[in-house]
Design an enzyme around this catalytic site. Sequence first.
Site, PDB file in Angstrom:
ATOM      1  N   TYR A 180       0.842  -1.201   0.000  1.00 14.16           N
ATOM      2  CA  TYR A 180       0.000   0.000   0.000  1.00 14.16           C
ATOM      3  C   TYR A 180       0.875   1.247   0.000  1.00 14.16           C
ATOM      4  CZ  TYR A 180       1.128   0.558   4.973  1.00 14.16           C
ATOM      5  OH  TYR A 180       1.795   0.732   6.157  1.00 14.16           O
ATOM      6  N   CYS A 181       0.234   2.361  -0.366  1.00 11.92           N
ATOM      7  CA  CYS A 181       0.916   3.665  -0.309  1.00 11.92           C
ATOM      8  C   CYS A 181      -0.151   4.715   0.025  1.00 11.92           C
ATOM      9  CB  CYS A 181       1.632   3.967  -1.622  1.00 11.92           C
ATOM     10  SG  CYS A 181       0.534   4.013  -3.054  1.00 11.92           S
ATOM     11  N   THR A 182       0.134   5.984  -0.209  1.00  9.98           N
ATOM     12  CA  THR A 182      -0.781   7.051   0.207  1.00  9.98           C
ATOM     13  C   THR A 182      -2.104   7.035  -0.552  1.00  9.98           C
ATOM     14  OG1 THR A 182       1.216   8.359   0.475  1.00  9.98           O
ATOM     15  CG2 THR A 182      -0.887   9.526   0.705  1.00  9.98           C
ATOM     16  N   GLY A 184      -2.348   5.230  -3.785  1.00  7.19           N
ATOM     17  CA  GLY A 184      -2.405   4.096  -4.703  1.00  7.19           C
ATOM     18  C   GLY A 184      -1.428   4.116  -5.862  1.00  7.19           C
ATOM     19  N   ILE A 209      -4.044   4.577   1.456  1.00  6.04           N
ATOM     20  CA  ILE A 209      -4.473   4.855   2.833  1.00  6.04           C
ATOM     21  C   ILE A 209      -5.664   5.824   2.827  1.00  6.04           C
ATOM     22  CG2 ILE A 209      -3.740   5.817   5.061  1.00  6.04           C
ATOM     23  CD1 ILE A 209      -0.798   5.205   4.022  1.00  6.04           C
TER      24      ILE A 209
END
Length: 305
Positions: A180-182, A184, A209
């Site tokens: 995952y990241c901020t 996508g 997120i």
Amino acid sequence: MVDTIQWYITCFYRFVSIPEERVDNLREEIRSWMDDHQMRGLVLVSTEGLNGTVSGDPEVLPKFKQKICEWAGTEVHFKDSQSNVRPFRRLSVDKRLEIVGMKRPDLVPDEVENHHLTPKEWHEMLSAENPPLLIDTRNKYETLAGKFVGAVDPQIDNFSDWGKYLDSAEIPKEEPVLIYCTGGIRCEKAILEMHQRGFEKVYQLRDGIIGYLAEYPNGLFDGDCYVFDERVALDQNLKPTTRLGNCPGCGLTAEIKRTCEYCGKDYFVCTACQDTWEPVCNKTCRDRWQHVVRKKNAKNQDPLA
Ligand SMILES: [Zn+2]
Ligand SMILES: [Zn+2]
């Protein structure tokens, strides 16, 4: 909330092929449209697509979204939030080699959906008794603000180090891995880099997120979500954080709250800089504060003053 200004923010990305000869004109078209509509923020334009986080009036944003879909020539998915902190001072529409800086312009997602999990699927998978391996693809100054419970933090300084991390980390390639990241976008490339290295079952969190918090505030994400604008980080309700700031000494995530000895504003300093950075909120205040201190010292030394 009656007397505070609300800022309306939307972020988006779309991998879509834009001809090289079109990029400059498109950049200028987007910039002037946004300028005409008093929008602010950052938009990246590249041959691989568009990426941006912007703010604008609530009447303007729907028109902007429509324009972005027109410019991209396809559907684009947007994530909205609001803030009482001004997120951007200015407007920048920049041409880049990539819309997310990985130094791998050769890795371009060609499908819109590449092993995405919805926030609900993600939440259920992580809530299972034996959840799969979970890896955060973000940088260490971002994970400092918060991360998913149980996530492995690769401690990278830059997304371009993701490949190096994969090579050194000894992660089993046949087991499922969640990334995952901020918002996508980094995962869209991170997953390709993993596929290239033979990882077979990688899944990415759709909308990152930010998308997860929109559906699961106070769920499995622990802390605040770092963002690359003046909000610093978003809390569980996607509102600007009140417990973190950017350190005036080094620019990274800071959590020690202090009051500026020059202007009286509260600010945050990081643990690494707390003993060396002057007791002021930014460089301008530092210059003025130093001037005052020097004057005071000179006065104390000169009996005639
Ligand atoms: Zn610092
Ligand atoms: Zn100050």
